[in-house]
Scaffold this active site. Structure first.
Site: not given
Length: 163
Positions: A125-126
């Site tokens: 989850p950047c």
């Protein structure tokens, strides 16, 4: 290498596997997206669990992915990507905070560059990393997608991605 494309509320997602393990999840018009001809032949068979878990995520019933991953990158990038996976659903951290967590407080810029090269968006989850003042900053999938993902993760009373 093999790949398949699935529809999602944030547009088509190209899934890429290396030795039947997820090594890429790319959005259309994503910065740093490899050329399509590097993804190998179309073959959906390695992606059953990935597709199910993405559907659960977008339905709002999954907050943590449980998949084997094989992102290709430098040792530092892989360290950053592992740290991204530890950011809880619905929360954000700054690049500086992430650098602190890695024991590299002066490496916020390097963390940002590694974050931007994340080859497995959404699952790694950047999108949960924001600027020092909380503002949305660069996102390989585009700032509108980043905003939609962050709003979606705030809960059903805040925002729902249309399926």
């Amino acid at each position: 290498m093999s790949h398949t494309t699935v529809d999602s509320p944030v547009g088509p997602l190209t899934l890429v596997a290396h030795d039947d393990v997820l090594s890429g999840l790319y959005m259309t018009e994503q910065r740093h997206r490899p050329a399509d001809d590097t993804f190998g032949p179309e073959d959906a068979s390695p992606f059953g669990d990935v597709i199910v878990q993405l559907a659960e995520y977008f339905a709002g019933t999954r907050t943590v992915f449980d998949l084997p991953l094989d992102p290709i990158g430098t040792p530092f990038q892989r360290t950053v990507w592992r740290a991204l996976g530890e950011i809880p659903y619905g929360e954000t951290v700054t690049y500086g905070e992430l650098a602190q967590r890695l024991g590299r407080p002066s490496a916020a810029r390097a963390v940002g560059l590694a974050n931007g090269r994340n080859p497995i968006g959404i699952i790694v989850p950047c999108h949960r990393v924001v600027g020092a003042n909380g503002d949305l900053t660069g996102y390989g999938g585009g700032l509108e997608r980043k905003r939609r993902l962050l709003d979606f993760e705030q809960g059903p009373d805040t925002y729902r991605l249309p399926l």
